[in-house]
Structures are given as structure tokens and as C-alpha cells.
Design a protein around this motif. Sequence first.
Motif, short mmCIF file in Angstrom:
data_model
loop_
_atom_site.label_atom_id
_atom_site.label_comp_id
_atom_site.label_asym_id
_atom_site.label_seq_id
_atom_site.Cartn_x
_atom_site.Cartn_y
_atom_site.Cartn_z
N LEU A 233 -20.77 -42.97 24.42
CA LEU A 233 -21.22 -44.59 23.84
C LEU A 233 -22.33 -44.77 24.95
N VAL A 234 -23.54 -45.02 24.23
CA VAL A 234 -24.79 -45.50 25.11
C VAL A 234 -25.42 -46.43 24.86
N ARG A 235 -26.15 -47.01 25.97
CA ARG A 235 -27.07 -48.08 25.89
C ARG A 235 -28.51 -47.71 26.29
N ARG A 236 -29.41 -48.18 25.67
CA ARG A 236 -30.72 -47.80 25.90
C ARG A 236 -31.53 -49.30 25.75
N LEU A 237 -31.99 -49.82 26.70
CA LEU A 237 -32.98 -51.02 26.83
C LEU A 237 -32.43 -51.98 25.92
N GLY B 13 -13.56 -47.82 10.27
CA GLY B 13 -14.66 -48.74 10.36
C GLY B 13 -14.84 -49.70 11.51
N HIS B 14 -14.35 -49.28 12.54
CA HIS B 14 -14.29 -49.96 13.79
C HIS B 14 -15.47 -49.65 14.80
N ALA B 15 -16.24 -48.85 14.28
CA ALA B 15 -17.53 -48.38 15.22
C ALA B 15 -18.53 -49.46 15.35
N PRO B 16 -18.75 -50.48 14.38
CA PRO B 16 -19.63 -51.56 14.72
C PRO B 16 -19.15 -52.60 15.66
N ALA B 17 -17.79 -52.69 15.75
CA ALA B 17 -17.21 -53.41 16.64
C ALA B 17 -17.31 -52.68 18.04
N VAL B 18 -17.26 -51.68 18.29
CA VAL B 18 -17.10 -50.97 19.60
C VAL B 18 -18.97 -51.10 20.06
N LEU B 19 -19.69 -50.82 18.98
CA LEU B 19 -21.11 -50.81 19.47
C LEU B 19 -21.60 -52.41 19.87
N GLN B 20 -20.91 -53.16 19.13
CA GLN B 20 -21.46 -54.72 19.76
C GLN B 20 -20.81 -55.12 21.09
N ALA B 21 -19.45 -54.27 21.42
CA ALA B 21 -19.08 -54.65 22.72
C ALA B 21 -20.18 -53.78 23.70
N VAL B 22 -20.54 -52.47 23.30
CA VAL B 22 -21.54 -51.78 24.24
C VAL B 22 -22.87 -52.71 24.45
N ALA B 23 -23.24 -53.31 23.25
CA ALA B 23 -24.50 -54.21 23.51
C ALA B 23 -24.27 -55.34 24.20
N ASP B 24 -23.11 -55.80 24.33
CA ASP B 24 -22.96 -57.06 24.87
C ASP B 24 -22.32 -56.78 26.42
N ARG B 25 -22.42 -55.47 26.72
CA ARG B 25 -22.33 -55.30 28.30
C ARG B 25 -20.72 -55.45 28.63
N SER C 75 -9.70 -50.38 25.97
CA SER C 75 -8.60 -50.95 25.68
C SER C 75 -8.68 -51.55 24.15
N MET C 76 -9.83 -52.27 23.97
CA MET C 76 -10.05 -52.84 22.56
C MET C 76 -9.86 -51.66 21.51
N MET C 77 -10.51 -50.52 21.77
CA MET C 77 -10.34 -49.18 20.78
C MET C 77 -8.66 -49.05 20.75
N THR C 78 -8.00 -49.17 21.67
CA THR C 78 -6.46 -48.86 21.55
C THR C 78 -6.02 -50.02 20.69
N ARG C 79 -6.23 -51.29 21.01
CA ARG C 79 -5.63 -52.08 20.06
C ARG C 79 -6.22 -52.19 18.58
N LEU C 80 -7.44 -51.64 18.39
CA LEU C 80 -7.86 -51.38 17.02
C LEU C 80 -7.36 -50.38 16.27
N LEU C 81 -6.89 -49.05 17.10
CA LEU C 81 -6.38 -47.86 16.33
C LEU C 81 -4.82 -48.04 16.49
N ASP C 82 -4.33 -48.90 17.32
CA ASP C 82 -2.80 -49.00 17.34
C ASP C 82 -2.42 -50.41 17.60
N PRO C 83 -2.52 -51.01 16.84
CA PRO C 83 -2.33 -52.60 16.83
C PRO C 83 -0.86 -52.80 16.78
N PRO C 84 -0.55 -53.52 18.00
CA PRO C 84 1.04 -53.87 18.14
C PRO C 84 1.47 -54.48 16.92
N ARG C 85 2.92 -53.92 16.50
CA ARG C 85 3.61 -54.32 15.53
C ARG C 85 3.99 -55.74 15.63
#
Length: 496
Positions: free
Chosen positions: A121-125, A406-418, A426-436
Motif C-alpha cells: 500500500l503506497v502513497r504518492r503526493l 470489498g474492503h479495499a476502498p476503506a483501506v485506501l481511504q485510510a492510507v490517503a488520510d495518513r 488493526s482495521m483490516m483485522t477487524r474488517l476480515l475477522d469482526p468480533p462475534r
Amino acid sequence: MSISDLLFGPSSSPLSHSPVIAQQAALDAIAREMASASSAPSGHSQAGQQAAPQGRQAAQLDKRGARLTPAAETKAEAGVVVARWRLKHTVATILRDAPGEKTPGVCKCGTAGYQQDFVHLVRRLGRPGVKGVYFCDSPWLCPSCAPRRAAERAERVQRVFDATEKRGGAVVFLTLTVQHAQGQALADLKKLVMDACTKARQGKPWELAQKRYGIAGVMVGPEVTWSPASGWHFHLHVAVPMLPDVSTVEPGKRWGQVVEIAQAGGDWIVKRYREYIERAGGRADAKAQDVQVMWRKEDLSDYLAKGSGAWEVASAGATKQGKKGLTPWDIAARAKASKRYRALFIEYAQAMPGTRSCVITKSLAEALGVEPADDKDKGGVEEVDKEEVVVGSVEPPRWRRVLRLGHAPAVLQAVADRVAWSEIDSMMTRLLDPPRASHAPSPEHIARLVKASRHQSRDLGEVVRLALDRERAFAVSIGRAFEPPPLRQVLELMAA
């Protein structure tokens, strides 16, 4: 305002005189509308496109460094990237289960490349991106790859125009249409129009016309829209460079003669096209066709700024301002919630991929002294370049789940938001394995059960254990995690 209006209306920016910048502004518009409709964090700016310096050198895109939009560190631009990934997930979801022997490349676009150890995951300008992944390069089906392909097509049109202008010629832009109605299959309309266009450029009459009008060749670009009233609308935009011989004409009158000959040549092509449409059982009304002669760069710029001609040819489905119709991207955006639009997009996806646009053939290249250029999809793997900052890396299996769910947009948004990488991870972990959801009986509830069962045993600890086991079994039966209350509070209540 519809997505189509935002995506394909002419830009009011001074940059609208560049076909590449105009197309990017249009694509950015649809992405911003989608982003504003999504669950982006509050405070995320959906401001319009920022002012940009003229020229392609100041521009960058998230796809393989294509130079399209100004490299500005703005949330609006980051939102464009995120929204494209969101629409790409919708497209991939539609087509993954669509009938057909082969899964379209867009369904794999964004997955880890072959033998890649990590996805980066990268950020450019300020713009987020993903590297070490496969890109499908589809101009017809992929919202992420289409902008770069549109830029390539626009640059080819510009290259042909420049070469024609240098040789004292003019480029005629034709719009070839056919009468259509609701219920007609897109594949049938496409075949009717493209066959007539091809046949119009064959045989002895075409050879004579090439000599008479100085026709150097053609560039053909298909366009597709759909409307509830009249169904699919498939038509062609054809750029025809003409180099008529006006050497015997007085120097002061040569340009006028070039334009006159080019106009006549364009009219001849349209007439011949209409004849072949009628022979095939179709109808192409004369008023529905269009012929415009461009022999100065200023004329071309004005034409492109209006959203016509080569801009449409090069934009993988752009439409003119005021045209009533939905683009394929409009249809895809609606398909998530509509079976009708889902079926329409599947029909489009079965008819259009593989259709070439804005090809510079060998004969055209030789006539104009330019390099030939095809329009084939060239998928590959995107690697990190030196101008990008790697925010974090993800193992391919994990990234595949992020993408597929379908979580890639949320991850990319977090990358953009620095956001810090540890938090993104941790967010990806929660998205992929949400607590029951849990079943957490209160201390008072367990104390009541113990008191009611106290007669079963003299051992208080045993009675408490039985009560907890009972609640644990209930939690399992409803698919929830069991959270026991603090044992000390239970015992205190028992002693009270």
C-alpha cells in the motif's frame, strides 16, 4: 445531477482545451459523486477538481504513472482513487457470477501479482495506491484502468491531428449512428454499425475516394449509451485525416480549398455508410450523422472541450453534454441495487471487451510519418516506483480477502488520510475477522440461577460452575461468544 452528467459534461476549467485533462476531469467527477455517497469519514473533502497547471508534465494518475491529472495532495483526488476501487468491486461482483466460459480480467484486477511476496500500500503526493498487484488494463470494464487507456487513445488522436496539420491537411470527424429501439441487442447493433462502416471503406469506390479527397486513413472509436426510452445506442466516431493536393491553388486560397475537399470527403463516407446500413435492413437518418472539419489546433481544442469528437472516441464511453443516455459506468453504479441494470451491464460486458479504438494502422502511420499503434489490453503487474512511499505491506492471501470482501476502498481511504500503519493493520483485522456478538449475563442473573439451584449440591463452587456452563451452552446455541461476569461480584451477591 446524474453520474452521466458529471462524468461526461464539458469542463468549465481552462484545462478543458486539453482532451486528456478534460477526460480526467470527467472521470474524477463520477468518482467524487460516488465518494460523497459512500461512508467516507466525516470531514473528508469532496471539493471539486483543484486548479491545475497546463500541460501533461504536471499530471499523474494512479495507474502505471499515466499523466492525466495534476499531482496535488488533496483529499478530493484521493477520493477519486477510492471511488474507482469501489466501482471496480461492484463491476467484479457483477461479472464474477455472470454466465460465460471465461471470467473477465477486471475480476482479478488488484489481486497480488504472480510470485509476489507482498502487496504494498503506497502513497504518492497524497494519492493512495496498491503495488505488487495485477492490473487488467481493460478500457471497457475497469474503472481503474480505463483512465490510462483513455489517455493513450486521446494522445493517439492528437498525434494524428498534429501530423495532419503539419502536412497542411485537415481531419474530418464523423459521427455514424443507426436508428435503434428498446429491446434491440447491443451485439446486433454493434455488428450492424461496424460492418457498414467497414464495407464503406472497401472496394474500388473507396480507392478512388482516397485519391480524390486525399484520405490518409481512418481512426475509429466506438461509443455506447443506453436509455429507458430507446435502449442501446451504439455509434462510431471516426477521425479521417485528409491530405488533398492543393498545390495548384493560389496560396491564399489553399486552406479554404482543403476544408471544402475534406467536407466533401466526409459527406461521401457518410452517404456510403448509410447505403450499407440500409442494405443490411437498418436505417441511418441523414440528420443523425455528423461531419465536422478540423484543420487548426484551435478548432480541435474547441471541439474537444464541448465533449465531442476525439474526446468521445478516446474516452471509453464518454457522452456529449445534453445527450440523454446512461454510460456503462452509470449502468454499473446502478446495477448493485437493480436486477435490470445488472443484466444490462452483463450484456454490455459480453459485447464490448476486445473492441479496438483509435488504432493507428500501418498504412495510416506511413501516410502521416508517425509510429503505428494498436489498442490491445496489456495486463501486467504494478511495481513500487521511487516516487512512492510504502505505507505498509500485506501478505497476498490476506489482501485477496480484503479485495474480495470489498474492503479495499476503506483501506485506501485510510492510507490517503495518513492513518498510522499499525492502525490500518488493526482495521483490516477487524474488517476480515469482526468480533462475534457476545452473550454476557449479568452477575445478578448468575446469582439468581445459583440460588435457584443451591439445593442440587452443598458445594457452592459446583453450583456456580453449573450455572455458568448453562449460560455458555446457550451462547453457543445462538452463535455468540460467552462472556462470564466477574465471579467475585457473583459471590458477593450470594452472601448478601
